[in-house]
Scaffold this motif. Structure first.
Motif, PDB file in Angstrom:
ATOM      1  N   TYR A   1      -6.143  -3.769  -2.073  1.00 57.62           N
ATOM      2  CA  TYR A   1      -5.854  -4.195  -0.712  1.00 57.62           C
ATOM      3  C   TYR A   1      -6.496  -3.255   0.303  1.00 57.62           C
ATOM      4  O   TYR A   1      -6.502  -2.032   0.132  1.00 57.62           O
ATOM      5  CB  TYR A   1      -4.349  -4.230  -0.465  1.00 57.62           C
ATOM      6  CG  TYR A   1      -3.658  -5.416  -1.062  1.00 57.62           C
ATOM      7  CD1 TYR A   1      -3.955  -6.704  -0.642  1.00 57.62           C
ATOM      8  CD2 TYR A   1      -2.688  -5.252  -2.052  1.00 57.62           C
ATOM      9  CE1 TYR A   1      -3.313  -7.801  -1.192  1.00 57.62           C
ATOM     10  CE2 TYR A   1      -2.041  -6.340  -2.604  1.00 57.62           C
ATOM     11  CZ  TYR A   1      -2.365  -7.609  -2.168  1.00 57.62           C
ATOM     12  OH  TYR A   1      -1.731  -8.693  -2.717  1.00 57.62           O
TER      13      TYR A   1
ATOM     14  N   THR B   1       0.816  -1.214   0.000  1.00 58.78           N
ATOM     15  CA  THR B   1       0.000   0.000   0.000  1.00 58.78           C
ATOM     16  C   THR B   1       0.848   1.262   0.000  1.00 58.78           C
ATOM     17  O   THR B   1       0.360   2.336  -0.288  1.00 58.78           O
ATOM     18  CB  THR B   1      -0.920   0.028   1.228  1.00 58.78           C
ATOM     19  OG1 THR B   1      -0.112  -0.019   2.418  1.00 58.78           O
ATOM     20  CG2 THR B   1      -1.860  -1.159   1.213  1.00 58.78           C
TER      21      THR B   1
ATOM     22  N   GLU C   1       0.090  -5.505  -5.469  1.00 55.61           N
ATOM     23  CA  GLU C   1      -1.025  -5.210  -6.384  1.00 55.61           C
ATOM     24  C   GLU C   1      -0.573  -5.194  -7.835  1.00 55.61           C
ATOM     25  O   GLU C   1      -1.271  -5.672  -8.719  1.00 55.61           O
ATOM     26  CB  GLU C   1      -1.647  -3.851  -6.037  1.00 55.61           C
ATOM     27  CG  GLU C   1      -2.601  -3.887  -4.856  1.00 55.61           C
ATOM     28  CD  GLU C   1      -3.275  -2.533  -4.634  1.00 55.61           C
ATOM     29  OE1 GLU C   1      -3.150  -1.645  -5.515  1.00 55.61           O
ATOM     30  OE2 GLU C   1      -3.914  -2.361  -3.594  1.00 55.61           O
TER      31      GLU C   1
END
Length: 525
Positions: free
Chosen positions: A314, A62, A300
């Motif tokens: 996520y 992230t 990702e």
């Protein structure tokens, strides 16, 4: 004379982009011009491709990968890998982990692994460990983590905007999450009287598989369970073709689904099945998969369909308990149905608990947990998405606690069942709790099984005797019927064109034969 080229330091994300473009056929020269680096640097990136991808997989997807430029790893990489597996398992089981506990565990693993060096589990080591794996600071407080409501609320708003912007329907929005299942257990009071349970013949069950549930927001498309066990092909599978199982089965040694396994599941099973489902609905083959915060999953950028239309998102750290759909009762419901089915199977067979435990295999567990997942209603899954999609609540109906109903019914039946008189509603409730895996479930130890093996072996009938028993004009014993039913089940597992319903019928028949055999044995004593 050309000026000296300005030194450019690429981020990990830049390097991942270059690797992807190299795979697409873009030349070294063109990439060196686009990124302002030398061709030799591009070649070095290609040479270190696996190392870069592996590092990205283990990083915080992230935030970390988008900005991080170096790939500094732990001095003790093996210790780091074992520690993050241990930390993830504690988190899954809801066990709080303080900085002191984490440091002590690291020192224990260092010694247990026989590692050399002057390792010091200092506060500096702990800080770096958290940074490497994106562990929030709150994890070191020694109290059970509460959900980050602010982060959850912000994510919900952003996710709803993303859905509107991409014009996604609930059919195109999926969620997946995993949990550990201690499959070989019964409520502690079911297996024996209190006095018997205090002996060394019983211990807590540690036989564990990982299950991952995945479904869309309508609850109408539930993918086959993903099941991960330690053995590549357990003995219980015998000659079975894994493709015929009612689940998608993988094997690994770790306690958490590894990056490579998850990526294989995503590419070979999730994407094709989603594309097929959306095509059948007349929808654009475009979807998003919502996943819990890693480090269990790849980054990702590494998870998307070839055309880029099916991607993953996520959740931020520490919001799973608040908004992760599969954690809003879905996984817990699967476990309740599994345990209820296991207990029903025990009562149906009517055999001694020791024999039931001995007969129970991981293949039985796979069929039972698959049945449990199939029993989860679409309305229950829809309700699990209500925090992300508040508008769906109006059709959710009454909130009935099916687990409480199951527990009450089973407790009543068990209290009138031999060897189960001491079971009460509280015991069943505790056992149904998804975190109960030790104190409320027990099995026999290997030493107890050894005592059974020490008894004189029953004389096995010769081939000629078995043929006589199977002659339609002769009496067929329960033992012979059971033997051939199990052979037929083994045969069905090896065929790739047999229906699951056929296998379930035979499994039910096997249960009935076992019960009849037990009744006959009781009469003969």
């Amino acid at each position: 004379m050309l000026g000296k080229r300005k030194r450019v330091v690429l981020t990990i994300k830049d390097k991942l982009d270059i690797i992807k473009k190299l795979e697409e056929g873009i030349s070294f020269k063109k990439l060196s011009v686009v990124y302002g680096i030398g061709e030799s640097t591009v070649r070095d990136i290609k040479k270190n491709k696996e190392r870069i991808i592996n590092y990205a997989n283990s990083s915080d997807p992230t935030s970390g990968v988008s900005k991080r430029k170096s790939m500094k790893s732990s001095t003790y990489e093996e210790l780091d890998r074992v520690m993050i597996e241990w930390f993830n398992q504690q988190k899954t089981d809801g066990i709080p982990v303080s900085g002191t506990i984490c440091a002590k565990q690291a020192k224990f693993f260092f010694d247990a692994l026989g590692m050399e060096g002057d390792f010091n589990a200092s506060s500096g080591w702990l800080t770096r460990f958290k940074q490497r794996h994106g562990i929030p600071k709150a994890a070191g407080k020694g109290t059970k983590l509460k959900g980050d409501e602010t982060a959850a609320s912000e994510f919900c708003g952003n996710f709803q905007e993303f859905v509107e912007r991409e014009n996604l329907q609930p059919e195109q929005i999926y969620g997946a999450d995993q949990t550990g299942l201690f499959w070989k257990c019964l409520p502690s009071r079911t297996l024996a009287l209190e006095t018997e349970r205090s002996t060394s013949g019983y211990r807590s069950s540690r036989e564990r598989i990982i299950i991952m549930c995945c479904a869309n927001a309508t609850g109408l498309h539930k993918l086959n369970l993903c099941v991960v066990g330690k053995a590549k092909k357990p003995r219980a599978f015998k000659g079975a073709d894994l493709s015929n199982l009612p689940v998608t089965y993988f094997s690994q040694k770790s306690a958490w689904i590894e990056h490579s396994v998850f990526r294989q599941w995503f590419e070979k099973y999730f994407v094709p099945q989603v594309q097929k489902h959306l095509k059948s609905k007349g929808l654009l083959e475009k979807a998003v998969l919502l996943l819990d915060f890693p480090p269990a999953h790849p980054n990702e950028e590494l998870l998307s369909s070839d055309d880029g239309r099916i991607i993953v998102k996520y959740l931020p750290p520490n919001v799973t308990s608040l908004i992760q759909p599969m954690s809003q009762g879905v996984l817990a419901t699967v476990k309740r149905y599994y345990r209820a089915g296991l207990l029903q199977k025990y009562m149906d067979e009517g055999i001694d608990p020791r024999m039931f435990w001995k007969n129970l295999t991981v293949l039985d567990a796979i069929y039972e947990v698959s049945r449990a997942w199939n029993m989860v209603k679409s309305s229950a899954i829809t309700k699990a998405w209500k925090k992300l999609f508040p508008g769906n609540e109006e059709n959710s109906g009454m909130n009935i606690d099916e687990g409480a109903i199951l527990a009450a019914n089973l407790a009543t039946v068990l209290q009138n069942t031999e060897d189960c008189e001491h079971v009460d509603l509280e015991n069943i409730d505790q056992w149904f709790d998804s975190r109960s895996n030790d104190s409320n479930c027990q099995v026999l130890t290997d030493s107890e099984g050894a005592e059974d093996q020490a008894k004189p072996a029953e004389h096995k009938p010769s081939s000629k005797t078995r043929k006589t028993e199977l002659n339609p004009e002769k009496h067929i014993s329960h033992k012979a019927a059971l033997e051939w039913t199990e052979n037929l089940l083994d045969y069905l597992e090896q065929q790739d064109d047999m229906l699951l319903s056929d296998k379930l019928v035979l499994r039910r028949l096997r249960t009935i034969i076992r019960r009849k055999q037990k009744i006959q044995n009781n009469k003969s004593h």
